[in-house]
Motif scaffolding. Structure first.
Motif, PDB file in Angstrom:
ATOM      1  N   GLU A  79     -27.505 -28.390 -40.187  1.00  0.00           N
ATOM      2  CA  GLU A  79     -26.510 -27.441 -39.704  1.00  0.00           C
ATOM      3  C   GLU A  79     -25.108 -28.044 -39.728  1.00  0.00           C
ATOM      4  O   GLU A  79     -24.114 -27.322 -39.815  1.00  0.00           O
ATOM      5  CB  GLU A  79     -26.857 -26.959 -38.287  1.00  0.00           C
ATOM      6  N   ASP A  80     -25.023 -29.375 -39.635  1.00  0.00           N
ATOM      7  CA  ASP A  80     -23.721 -30.041 -39.687  1.00  0.00           C
ATOM      8  C   ASP A  80     -23.061 -29.877 -41.048  1.00  0.00           C
ATOM      9  O   ASP A  80     -21.833 -29.839 -41.144  1.00  0.00           O
ATOM     10  CB  ASP A  80     -23.856 -31.539 -39.375  1.00  0.00           C
ATOM     11  N   VAL A  81     -23.867 -29.775 -42.096  1.00  0.00           N
ATOM     12  CA  VAL A  81     -23.307 -29.620 -43.439  1.00  0.00           C
ATOM     13  C   VAL A  81     -22.573 -28.292 -43.531  1.00  0.00           C
ATOM     14  O   VAL A  81     -21.471 -28.215 -44.096  1.00  0.00           O
ATOM     15  CB  VAL A  81     -24.414 -29.724 -44.509  1.00  0.00           C
ATOM     16  N   ALA A  82     -23.133 -27.225 -42.978  1.00  0.00           N
ATOM     17  CA  ALA A  82     -22.467 -25.919 -42.998  1.00  0.00           C
ATOM     18  C   ALA A  82     -21.157 -25.984 -42.218  1.00  0.00           C
ATOM     19  O   ALA A  82     -20.126 -25.444 -42.661  1.00  0.00           O
ATOM     20  CB  ALA A  82     -23.390 -24.853 -42.428  1.00  0.00           C
ATOM     21  N   GLN A  83     -21.162 -26.648 -41.076  1.00  0.00           N
ATOM     22  CA  GLN A  83     -19.937 -26.783 -40.279  1.00  0.00           C
ATOM     23  C   GLN A  83     -18.891 -27.604 -41.025  1.00  0.00           C
ATOM     24  O   GLN A  83     -17.713 -27.270 -41.031  1.00  0.00           O
ATOM     25  CB  GLN A  83     -20.255 -27.424 -38.925  1.00  0.00           C
ATOM     26  N   GLU A  84     -19.319 -28.693 -41.676  1.00  0.00           N
ATOM     27  CA  GLU A  84     -18.388 -29.514 -42.443  1.00  0.00           C
ATOM     28  C   GLU A  84     -17.828 -28.743 -43.628  1.00  0.00           C
ATOM     29  O   GLU A  84     -16.659 -28.925 -43.989  1.00  0.00           O
ATOM     30  CB  GLU A  84     -19.085 -30.787 -42.909  1.00  0.00           C
ATOM     31  N   LEU A  85     -18.644 -27.881 -44.233  1.00  0.00           N
ATOM     32  CA  LEU A  85     -18.160 -27.041 -45.331  1.00  0.00           C
ATOM     33  C   LEU A  85     -17.086 -26.080 -44.834  1.00  0.00           C
ATOM     34  O   LEU A  85     -16.046 -25.908 -45.485  1.00  0.00           O
ATOM     35  CB  LEU A  85     -19.319 -26.270 -45.966  1.00  0.00           C
ATOM     36  N   LEU A  86     -17.298 -25.470 -43.683  1.00  0.00           N
ATOM     37  CA  LEU A  86     -16.292 -24.574 -43.107  1.00  0.00           C
ATOM     38  C   LEU A  86     -15.004 -25.326 -42.789  1.00  0.00           C
ATOM     39  O   LEU A  86     -13.901 -24.828 -43.047  1.00  0.00           O
ATOM     40  CB  LEU A  86     -16.831 -23.906 -41.854  1.00  0.00           C
ATOM     41  N   PHE A  88     -13.964 -28.012 -44.280  1.00  0.00           N
ATOM     42  CA  PHE A  88     -13.363 -28.358 -45.566  1.00  0.00           C
ATOM     43  C   PHE A  88     -12.607 -27.160 -46.141  1.00  0.00           C
ATOM     44  O   PHE A  88     -11.486 -27.302 -46.629  1.00  0.00           O
ATOM     45  CB  PHE A  88     -14.453 -28.817 -46.542  1.00  0.00           C
ATOM     46  N   ILE A  89     -13.202 -25.979 -46.072  1.00  0.00           N
ATOM     47  CA  ILE A  89     -12.555 -24.770 -46.608  1.00  0.00           C
ATOM     48  C   ILE A  89     -11.307 -24.439 -45.805  1.00  0.00           C
ATOM     49  O   ILE A  89     -10.262 -24.101 -46.366  1.00  0.00           O
ATOM     50  CB  ILE A  89     -13.546 -23.590 -46.625  1.00  0.00           C
ATOM     51  N   LEU A  94      -5.593 -22.716 -48.371  1.00  0.00           N
ATOM     52  CA  LEU A  94      -5.521 -21.643 -49.357  1.00  0.00           C
ATOM     53  C   LEU A  94      -5.775 -20.319 -48.651  1.00  0.00           C
ATOM     54  O   LEU A  94      -6.447 -20.263 -47.626  1.00  0.00           O
ATOM     55  CB  LEU A  94      -6.572 -21.867 -50.457  1.00  0.00           C
ATOM     56  N   ASN A  95      -5.240 -19.251 -49.198  1.00  0.00           N
ATOM     57  CA  ASN A  95      -5.377 -17.931 -48.595  1.00  0.00           C
ATOM     58  C   ASN A  95      -6.736 -17.344 -48.967  1.00  0.00           C
ATOM     59  O   ASN A  95      -6.847 -16.530 -49.887  1.00  0.00           O
ATOM     60  CB  ASN A  95      -4.236 -17.026 -49.074  1.00  0.00           C
ATOM     61  N   LYS A 130      -9.769 -22.563 -57.617  1.00  0.00           N
ATOM     62  CA  LYS A 130      -9.259 -23.859 -57.141  1.00  0.00           C
ATOM     63  C   LYS A 130     -10.144 -24.410 -56.026  1.00  0.00           C
ATOM     64  O   LYS A 130     -10.456 -25.600 -55.992  1.00  0.00           O
ATOM     65  CB  LYS A 130      -7.823 -23.723 -56.635  1.00  0.00           C
ATOM     66  N   LEU A 131     -10.532 -23.521 -55.098  1.00  0.00           N
ATOM     67  CA  LEU A 131     -11.387 -23.966 -53.996  1.00  0.00           C
ATOM     68  C   LEU A 131     -12.744 -24.434 -54.514  1.00  0.00           C
ATOM     69  O   LEU A 131     -13.259 -25.468 -54.083  1.00  0.00           O
ATOM     70  CB  LEU A 131     -11.578 -22.843 -52.983  1.00  0.00           C
ATOM     71  N   LEU A 132     -13.310 -23.701 -55.445  1.00  0.00           N
ATOM     72  CA  LEU A 132     -14.598 -24.089 -56.031  1.00  0.00           C
ATOM     73  C   LEU A 132     -14.485 -25.464 -56.687  1.00  0.00           C
ATOM     74  O   LEU A 132     -15.358 -26.322 -56.525  1.00  0.00           O
ATOM     75  CB  LEU A 132     -15.057 -23.037 -57.036  1.00  0.00           C
ATOM     76  N   TYR A 133     -13.395 -25.694 -57.386  1.00  0.00           N
ATOM     77  CA  TYR A 133     -13.164 -26.984 -58.028  1.00  0.00           C
ATOM     78  C   TYR A 133     -13.020 -28.097 -56.996  1.00  0.00           C
ATOM     79  O   TYR A 133     -13.588 -29.184 -57.151  1.00  0.00           O
ATOM     80  CB  TYR A 133     -11.921 -26.893 -58.915  1.00  0.00           C
ATOM     81  N   ARG A 134     -12.285 -27.838 -55.913  1.00  0.00           N
ATOM     82  CA  ARG A 134     -12.117 -28.854 -54.871  1.00  0.00           C
ATOM     83  C   ARG A 134     -13.443 -29.165 -54.173  1.00  0.00           C
ATOM     84  O   ARG A 134     -13.719 -30.314 -53.840  1.00  0.00           O
ATOM     85  CB  ARG A 134     -11.095 -28.387 -53.837  1.00  0.00           C
ATOM     86  N   ILE A 135     -14.225 -28.139 -53.935  1.00  0.00           N
ATOM     87  CA  ILE A 135     -15.538 -28.382 -53.319  1.00  0.00           C
ATOM     88  C   ILE A 135     -16.396 -29.236 -54.242  1.00  0.00           C
ATOM     89  O   ILE A 135     -17.070 -30.167 -53.807  1.00  0.00           O
ATOM     90  CB  ILE A 135     -16.240 -27.048 -52.978  1.00  0.00           C
TER      91      ILE A 135
END
Length: 175
Positions: A79-86, A88-89, A94-95, A130-135
């Protein structure tokens, strides 16, 4: 008795005696010596393989670390991975609107537990790309397995809205 034999017959008798003596000597000593030499060579080869196994083991451990990094590594709490992804986003500035986050899906096999996170984002094409690339580049806790752009029509405003659905996976070894 030996006086009656000719030199030719004596020579053949000595020759046959020599061959019999040679065969007996081979059977009693040389045969065992050759078997011991063969066994020594086999043991030496096995010893060389064992000596080289430390080097091979170290290189295999390095390969495993590389593969772990390539496919997402191991996590402590899925569950921490989902929180870290949020996080990060949200830190990308970015808008982008986060539309949906699915619960963590857990798939099991004999050796691994695979955790799948799924997030749906809304925004402009370039910003989502851009976000997909950064992820893909900077988010090391999980790896992108699939991404899909799709549109839905908003009937109130009569416009198409672009969405990006990202599926990320990471794993850990089964216990």
């Amino acid at each position: 008795m030996l006086d009656n034999l000719t030199y030719k017959k004596k020579f053949f008798a000595v020759l046959i005696g020599f061959v019999l003596l040679f065969l007996a000597c081979y059977k009693k000593t040389y045969k065992h010596m050759f078997a011991a030499k063969k066994q020594l060579n086999q043991v030496s080869q096995k010893l060389n393989i064992v000596d080289n196994s430390h080097v091979e083991l170290a290189s295999l451990n390095q390969e495993i670390k590389g593969i772990n990094n390539a496919i997402g590594g191991q996590t402590k709490v899925p569950e921490d991975v989902a929180q870290e992804l949020l996080d990060f986003i949200s830190k990308t500035a970015l808008n982008i609107d986060i539309v949906a986050i699915e619960d963590v899906h857990i798939a099991t096999s004999d050796e691994f537990l695979v955790y799948t996170n799924q997030v749906t984002l809304q925004g402009d094409y370039e910003i989502l790309l851009k976000l997909l690339y950064r992820i893909e580049l900077k988010f090391k806790n999980s790896r992108i397995m699939n991404s899909q752009f799709y549109t839905k029509k908003n009937y109130r405003t009569n416009k198409n809205i672009l969405y990006l659905k990202i599926i990320l996976q990471n794993y850990e070894k089964s216990k």
